[in-house]
Design a protein around this motif. Structure first.
Motif, PDB file in Angstrom:
ATOM      1  N   PHE A 121       0.806  -1.223   0.000  1.00  0.00           N
ATOM      2  CA  PHE A 121       0.000   0.000   0.000  1.00  0.00           C
ATOM      3  C   PHE A 121       0.839   1.273   0.000  1.00  0.00           C
ATOM      4  N   ALA A 122       1.878   1.331   0.813  1.00  0.00           N
ATOM      5  CA  ALA A 122       2.714   2.530   0.838  1.00  0.00           C
ATOM      6  C   ALA A 122       3.395   2.785  -0.509  1.00  0.00           C
ATOM      7  N   PRO A 123       3.953   1.755  -1.181  1.00  0.00           N
ATOM      8  CA  PRO A 123       4.515   2.013  -2.520  1.00  0.00           C
ATOM      9  C   PRO A 123       3.479   2.549  -3.503  1.00  0.00           C
ATOM     10  N   ALA A 124       2.260   2.016  -3.459  1.00  0.00           N
ATOM     11  CA  ALA A 124       1.214   2.501  -4.364  1.00  0.00           C
ATOM     12  C   ALA A 124       0.851   3.938  -4.032  1.00  0.00           C
ATOM     13  N   ALA A 125       0.742   4.262  -2.737  1.00  0.00           N
ATOM     14  CA  ALA A 125       0.444   5.631  -2.336  1.00  0.00           C
ATOM     15  C   ALA A 125       1.549   6.577  -2.785  1.00  0.00           C
ATOM     16  N   ALA A 126       2.793   6.131  -2.664  1.00  0.00           N
ATOM     17  CA  ALA A 126       3.919   6.955  -3.095  1.00  0.00           C
ATOM     18  C   ALA A 126       3.874   7.192  -4.600  1.00  0.00           C
ATOM     19  N   ALA A 127       3.519   6.153  -5.348  1.00  0.00           N
ATOM     20  CA  ALA A 127       3.427   6.297  -6.805  1.00  0.00           C
ATOM     21  C   ALA A 127       2.363   7.324  -7.178  1.00  0.00           C
ATOM     22  N   LEU A 128       1.197   7.231  -6.554  1.00  0.00           N
ATOM     23  CA  LEU A 128       0.129   8.189  -6.835  1.00  0.00           C
ATOM     24  C   LEU A 128       0.541   9.598  -6.441  1.00  0.00           C
ATOM     25  N   ALA A 129       1.176   9.724  -5.280  1.00  0.00           N
ATOM     26  CA  ALA A 129       1.595  11.038  -4.804  1.00  0.00           C
ATOM     27  C   ALA A 129       2.671  11.645  -5.693  1.00  0.00           C
ATOM     28  N   SER A 130       3.405  10.784  -6.401  1.00  0.00           N
ATOM     29  CA  SER A 130       4.479  11.254  -7.288  1.00  0.00           C
ATOM     30  C   SER A 130       3.989  11.508  -8.711  1.00  0.00           C
ATOM     31  N   GLY A 131       2.686  11.328  -8.940  1.00  0.00           N
ATOM     32  CA  GLY A 131       2.123  11.655 -10.243  1.00  0.00           C
ATOM     33  C   GLY A 131       1.837  10.492 -11.148  1.00  0.00           C
ATOM     34  N   THR A 132       2.046   9.261 -10.682  1.00  0.00           N
ATOM     35  CA  THR A 132       1.748   8.096 -11.508  1.00  0.00           C
ATOM     36  C   THR A 132       0.239   7.960 -11.691  1.00  0.00           C
ATOM     37  N   PRO A 133      -0.263   7.878 -12.921  1.00  0.00           N
ATOM     38  CA  PRO A 133      -1.705   7.697 -13.141  1.00  0.00           C
ATOM     39  C   PRO A 133      -2.189   6.378 -12.544  1.00  0.00           C
ATOM     40  N   LEU A 134      -3.431   6.353 -12.141  1.00  0.00           N
ATOM     41  CA  LEU A 134      -4.000   5.166 -11.506  1.00  0.00           C
ATOM     42  C   LEU A 134      -3.876   3.936 -12.387  1.00  0.00           C
ATOM     43  N   ASP A 135      -4.125   4.092 -13.691  1.00  0.00           N
ATOM     44  CA  ASP A 135      -4.139   2.920 -14.563  1.00  0.00           C
ATOM     45  C   ASP A 135      -2.757   2.330 -14.804  1.00  0.00           C
ATOM     46  N   ARG A 136      -1.714   2.972 -14.290  1.00  0.00           N
ATOM     47  CA  ARG A 136      -0.367   2.403 -14.380  1.00  0.00           C
ATOM     48  C   ARG A 136      -0.063   1.478 -13.195  1.00  0.00           C
ATOM     49  N   LEU A 137      -0.943   1.468 -12.208  1.00  0.00           N
ATOM     50  CA  LEU A 137      -0.682   0.673 -11.007  1.00  0.00           C
ATOM     51  C   LEU A 137      -1.269  -0.733 -11.064  1.00  0.00           C
ATOM     52  N   GLY A 138      -2.177  -0.984 -11.998  1.00  0.00           N
ATOM     53  CA  GLY A 138      -2.780  -2.305 -12.075  1.00  0.00           C
ATOM     54  C   GLY A 138      -3.971  -2.310 -13.003  1.00  0.00           C
ATOM     55  N   ALA A 139      -4.600  -3.446 -13.105  1.00  0.00           N
ATOM     56  CA  ALA A 139      -5.759  -3.599 -13.979  1.00  0.00           C
ATOM     57  C   ALA A 139      -7.005  -3.077 -13.282  1.00  0.00           C
ATOM     58  N   PHE A 140      -7.859  -2.396 -14.034  1.00  0.00           N
ATOM     59  CA  PHE A 140      -9.112  -1.922 -13.468  1.00  0.00           C
ATOM     60  C   PHE A 140      -9.941  -3.110 -13.002  1.00  0.00           C
ATOM     61  N   CYS A 141     -10.510  -2.977 -11.819  1.00  0.00           N
ATOM     62  CA  CYS A 141     -11.246  -4.096 -11.226  1.00  0.00           C
ATOM     63  C   CYS A 141     -12.742  -3.815 -11.231  1.00  0.00           C
ATOM     64  N   GLY A 142     -13.504  -4.852 -11.020  1.00  0.00           N
ATOM     65  CA  GLY A 142     -14.954  -4.736 -11.030  1.00  0.00           C
ATOM     66  C   GLY A 142     -15.517  -4.438  -9.656  1.00  0.00           C
ATOM     67  N   GLN A 143     -16.519  -5.223  -9.272  1.00  0.00           N
ATOM     68  CA  GLN A 143     -17.223  -5.002  -8.017  1.00  0.00           C
ATOM     69  C   GLN A 143     -16.283  -5.123  -6.821  1.00  0.00           C
ATOM     70  N   LEU A 144     -16.377  -4.155  -5.920  1.00  0.00           N
ATOM     71  CA  LEU A 144     -15.565  -4.174  -4.707  1.00  0.00           C
ATOM     72  C   LEU A 144     -16.347  -4.783  -3.554  1.00  0.00           C
ATOM     73  N   VAL A 145     -15.632  -5.222  -2.533  1.00  0.00           N
ATOM     74  CA  VAL A 145     -16.278  -5.782  -1.349  1.00  0.00           C
ATOM     75  C   VAL A 145     -17.049  -4.677  -0.637  1.00  0.00           C
ATOM     76  N   ARG A 146     -18.303  -4.955  -0.320  1.00  0.00           N
ATOM     77  CA  ARG A 146     -19.159  -3.990   0.392  1.00  0.00           C
ATOM     78  C   ARG A 146     -19.604  -4.587   1.720  1.00  0.00           C
ATOM     79  N   LEU A 147     -19.826  -3.728   2.687  1.00  0.00           N
ATOM     80  CA  LEU A 147     -20.285  -4.163   4.002  1.00  0.00           C
ATOM     81  C   LEU A 147     -21.809  -4.218   4.031  1.00  0.00           C
TER      82      LEU A 147
END
Length: 279
Positions: free
Chosen positions: A169-195
């Protein structure tokens, strides 16, 4: 987070090259193109505890990765393993960052190292979140006023199975904070877990002992932990000392308060206590 002797001894994978975050030459087909903006702040939320070396380890990785934005601690003393309460606090504490380019790193992750996915989300209003796909982002999703885009993060080879906060999580947060676009971090996912929140209940108790419930509409009477609260007021100044009362809180949820004292202590309410509206 459970940790055995020597579990964090190994040097974690580092961002950006060492973390081996997926790189894409172009956006995924059919996915929205998310333009990165300069991030002005990075927040951290966890159940690690204040003074925890785990929090320090995440901050160290952010700094070593070149993050220039201020690092703000929201809370690290959340109830351990309580995803539902943490989800509410995360949303409540970060909702006012809408419109401000920001990254919110959140780790309450009792299933760390298991089959749950690791996520990065873009709310489309400047806020981006990084954390486990275990319901922790429930209230962020629930209150989103525009489409939310999420990607599944890759767990780097060598990541500690008990400490994804530092190694995923921290590496991903650092990437986003440094300007890396979201779609460079992984594949777009579908339905997320909901409570699932079928029964009205206590979402959170603040330091004053005010009880925040999951109800949005103010009833004329509320049963809390076997006690019936019948007084309804606009604010604390309107209430008599010693008498619990209902009010609509600043977060938009029905709350139970007690002037100059703790409503939770007097009524015996705790996180998850079921409440019942009457009228």
């Amino acid at each position: 987070m459970a940790a055995g002797t020597g579990v964090h001894d190994a040097e974690p994978a580092r961002l950006l090259g060492a973390a081996r975050l997926p790189r894409r030459s172009r956006p995924l087909a059919g996915a929205a193109v998310l333009v990165a903006e300069p991030v002005q702040v990075v927040t951290l939320t966890s159940d690690f505890g204040w003074g925890s070396p785990y929090v320090a380890a995440m901050k160290a990785l952010l700094v070593r990765a070149g993050v220039q934005a201020p690092l703000i601690d929201i809370d690290h003393d959340l109830a351990a393993f309580n995803i539902r309460a943490a989800a509410f606090v995360l949303w409540a504490a970060t909702r006012d960052f809408a419109g401000l380019p920001s990254v919110h790193l959140a780790v309450v992750d009792p299933g760390v190292g298991g089959h749950r996915r690791a996520l990065a989300l873009d709310c489309g209003d400047g806020r981006r979140y990084v954390g486990p796909d275990n319901g922790l982002l429930e209230f962020v999703l629930r209150h989103a006023d525009r489409p939310v885009h999420g990607v599944e993060l890759t767990v780097p080879v060598g990541a500690a199975p008990t400490f994804h906060g530092r190694d995923v999580f921290a590496p991903a947060a650092a990437a986003l904070a440094s300007g890396t676009p979201l779609d460079r971090l992984g594949a777009f996912c579908g339905q997320l877990v909901r409570l699932q929140m079928d029964e009205p209940h206590v979402l959170w108790v603040d330091r004053f002992g005010n009880i925040v419930t999951s109800l949005r509409a103010l009833p004329t009477e509320l049963e809390v932990a076997g006690h019936r609260v019948r007084q309804v007021h606009r604010t604390f100044a309107d209430a008599a000392p010693g008498v619990p009362f209902l009010y609509l809180g600043s977060l938009g949820y029905v709350e139970v308060g007690l002037r100059d004292a703790s409503a939770a202590t007097q009524l015996g309410a705790v996180l998850g206590s079921v409440v019942a509206a009457r009228g």
